[in-house]
Design an enzyme around this catalytic site. Structure first.
Site, PDB file in Angstrom:
ATOM      1  N   SER A 561      34.476  46.081  34.541  1.00  0.00           N
ATOM      2  CA  SER A 561      34.581  45.270  33.335  1.00  0.00           C
ATOM      3  C   SER A 561      36.063  45.074  33.001  1.00  0.00           C
ATOM      4  CB  SER A 561      33.809  45.934  32.190  1.00  0.00           C
ATOM      5  OG  SER A 561      33.620  45.038  31.119  1.00  0.00           O
ATOM      6  N   HIS A 678      25.186  43.659  33.009  1.00  0.00           N
ATOM      7  CA  HIS A 678      26.566  44.137  33.064  1.00  0.00           C
ATOM      8  C   HIS A 678      26.631  45.619  33.408  1.00  0.00           C
ATOM      9  CE1 HIS A 678      30.821  43.778  32.292  1.00  0.00           C
ATOM     10  NE2 HIS A 678      30.787  44.798  31.444  1.00  0.00           N
TER      11      HIS A 678
END
Length: 707
Positions: A561, A678
């Site tokens: 991320s 994610h």
């Protein structure tokens, strides 16, 4: 203004790619287009913009070819199967969480060695029969339906919970009757991506954040449409009362919390990660003097509020970058009337505060490790919570009017354990300990401090075998994040043990941008100062080399991320310093990141290319824009997820294409996880496969670049 030029005939915007070295696979054909924009007087090339369109048949075919190639390479790596077998031993284990108490009922999660997903249970009383509340293992045959957050009512009668497809952020909220285990057919709330459930004391409804699901609203703009609503059980959610209208600003988040007694409604507007505004309503005095009263508005600071016995306890970094706590009388909420009860600690960062058993429970980080204090509501020290060692505490959790609390403890060499404690007496006993099949005794944990490029003192944890030589020969994996106030303290990471057991060293750097050393530390690694984060990480790698823990040919870096941005920037700025890079669900095109996914909510952290000064900083480090043809880059494994609705996977696709066309170094591989968001897929088997691929890759390309 931006001017874009394109050609109908695809041509290469770069010199011809170099010859592929023997250890690099033959990549799928990838066309480049001469797309250029002039932004603030600077020409910006974007040859792989066509890869942004995930709905394109061509892009889908390209993704499949890349993923097939990558999985073939990874499957053939030495020790990959042995690592997977070891990870199965480490991941398929039994464990239990600390319980949440709600009026005689106890709710908790339990992992089973025989199941892919955790199961949520409840008991009537501590010794009551264990009953299943949710078992997501039964929700879909392929495991693609996931349980999100869940929120029991204060009376323990019902639980609001979120269901997510492919573990994505998008969610639908449902309500379950605990006693009957029946799901309500009426109380079904779409648009629950950002929703929690703040229940009324009687359990007849809850406040939550609603987000429209209208496909005509661009995904990046949707946060600006978020509303605070109230849902009364049994009524049509489409008619839920709007408590606070949308902000219209997609860079903000809204949130809501109702005090346990139902009197005070707290309404938050978070300006990204840079500041927050807090308003409140006294529901016993509707409309007096106005529906919403400001508590803290318009300040460059963060605020969170606990309510106890008609007083607000405000945790804030206003005037105190390491945070402090104020007591506030809601009848006199003016800032001048606030009373400081917990001053800023001179050496530790106050990460959180809560009220348990009528006592302020303060969770600090001191040199990136946990310290927990219990203090009276007036601020007098009651005791420091006894901890088993230097590590990380989760919690404590408990209720403001109950004596019992629970906290977890773990470190790099100590698996998580849960302790029960009495706030009144301080008596603490072991509640549960996770049995993980590892022997931590051969390993040691060191904390190092080193100067960054500008002289700033940075810390790092180093985990290694006690008998490993300091001659530069050790394969080393360096992890970092450095953003969004997120702190990295010592946690037990079972997945890293196959690496440690094979003689590897594991290091975690505490970089500027994180929260380990307070808000000043965070601000020093954001916006125009983001390059500091990358400098800190590079300095950590240089320290490991200088102190002979490793050498560049044995050094791998890892991040996900915002950490994916970190390792992307590090490898493009210092390709000579690393042998392998693991880059997961990353941001990499920092010129266009804010146009996709949740990007606009991160403008306060990174800035926007629409602003001239911020564009200069973003373009100055944007990894995608700094790939140079003919450069020997480290071997790269990009980890992407097909249902990531937070960081758009276009970043990984474009970066892979750019490096495959330009690098003369190790292979550039793109792995795409199916039915995953994610955070990946919430299946143990998926974690095993992904972990085996990562560590086998890192091992292979830290052996002198010779897999």
């Amino acid at each position: 203004m931006a001017t874009t030029t394109t050609s109908s005939t695809p041509v290469s915007s770069n010199p011809p790619p170099p010859l592929i070295p023997p250890d690099r696979p033959a990549y799928p054909p990838t066309r480049a287009e001469p797309i250029r924009e002039r932004l603030h007087g600077v020409e910006v090339a974007d040859p792989f913009r066509w890869l942004e369109d995930v709905k394109s048949v061509e892009v889908q075919a390209w993704m499949k070819a890349e993923d097939d190639l990558t999985r073939g390479v990874l499957k053939s790596l030495p020790e990959r199967d042995a690592i997977a077998a070891r990870l199965k031993e480490l991941f398929y284990i039994d464990s239990v969480s600390a319980p949440i108490h709600r009026k005689g009922r106890y709710f908790y999660s339990r992992r089973h060695a025989t199941k892919e997903k955790s199961v949520i249970y409840w008991r009537q009383g501590k010794q009551g029969e264990e009953k299943v509340l949710f078992d997501p293992n039964t929700w879909s045959e392929d495991g693609s339906i996931s349980l999100g957050s869940w929120h029991p009512s204060w009376d323990g009668q019902r639980v609001a919970y979120k269901v997510q497809q492919n573990n994505s952020d998008e969610a639908t909220m449902h309500v379950l009757d605990v006693a009957t285990n029946k799901k309500s057919a009426v109380d079904v709330i779409e648009g629950a991506k950002y929703a929690g459930a703040s229940w009324t004391p009687t359990g007849d409804g809850f406040y939550y954040v609603w987000l429209p699901t209208d496909p005509s609203i661009p995904v990046a703009d949707r946060p600006g449409y978020a509303e605070v609503r109230f849902h009364k059980l049994g009524e049509d959610p489409k008619k839920d009362r709007v408590i606070r209208e949308r902000t219209g600003d997609p860079s903000t988040f809204v949130d809501v919390s109702l005090s346990k007694d139902g009197r005070f409604l707290l309404l938050y507007v978070h300006h990204g990660w840079s500041s927050s505004d807090v308003y409140f309503r006294d529901l016993r005095k509707p409309g007096q003097p106005s529906p919403d009263r400001p508590l803290a508005v318009g300040q460059s600071a963060h605020y969170s509020v606990d309510v106890h016995k008609d007083r607000f306890y405000v945790h804030t970094d206003e005037g105190a970058p390491r945070y402090r706590v104020f007591e506030v009388n809601p009848d006199q909420p003016e800032r001048a009337k606030w009373k400081e009860v917990i001053a800023e600690h001179p050496e530790a960062t106050l990460e959180s505060s809560s009220i348990i058993g009528g006592t302020l429970t303060l969770s600090y980080l001191k040199n990136a490790a946990s310290l927990v204090e219990l203090r009276s509501l007036e601020g007098k020290l009651v005791r420091e919570l006894p901890l088993p060692g230097i590590g990380t505490v989760g919690g404590p959790i408990g209720l403001p009017d109950e004596d019992e609390a629970y906290f977890s403890f773990e470190s790099y060499t100590a698996p998580p354990e849960i302790h029960a404690t009495s706030v009144k007496t301080g008596k603490t006993e072991l509640y549960a300990k996770i049995q993980v099949p590892v022997d931590p005794s051969p390993f040691t944990v060191e904390q190092a401090f080193f100067p960054s490029k500008d002289g700033t003192r940075v810390s790092m944890f180093i985990v290694r075998r006690k008998d490993m030589p300091r001659d530069g020969s050790t394969q080393t994996l360096l992890y970092g994040y450095g953003g969004f106030q997120i702190s990295h303290s010592p946690h037990f990471i079972s997945s890293v043990y196959p690496w440690l057991e094979r003689g590897g060293t594991f290091a975690v750097a505490n970089l500027r941008g994180g929260g380990e050393y307070g808000e000043d530390w965070h601000k020093a690694g954001m916006l125009l100062k983001k390059q500091n984060t990358f400098d800190d990480f590079i300095a950590a790698a240089e320290y490991l080399v200088r102190e002979k823990y490793t050498r560049p040919e044995h050094l791998a870096i890892q991040g996900g991320s915002n950490g994916g941005l970190l390792v992307g920037a590090a490898m493009t700025q210092r390709p000579d310093l690393f042998s392998a890079v693991i880059c997961a669900v990353p941001l990499l095109d920092m010129v266009r990141y804010h146009l996709f996914g949740s990007g606009k909510t991160w403008i306060s952290e990174y800035g926007s290319a629409d602003d001239p000064a911020q564009f200069k900083a973003l373009f100055g480090y944007s990894p995608y824009h700094h790939v140079k043809p003919g450069t020997k880059y480290p071997a790269l494994l990009l980890l992407s997820a097909d249902s990531d609705d937070r960081v758009d996977p276009l970043h990984a696709r474009k970066f892979a294409a750019a490096l495959q066309a330009s690098s003369t170094g190790g292979p550039v591989l793109l792995r795409i996880e199916k039915n995953a968001g994610h955070g990946g897929a919430d299946l143990v088997r998926s974690a095993v496969e992904k972990g085996a691929d990562q560590y086998a890759f890192a091992l292979a390309w830290t052996r002198g670049n010779k897999p």
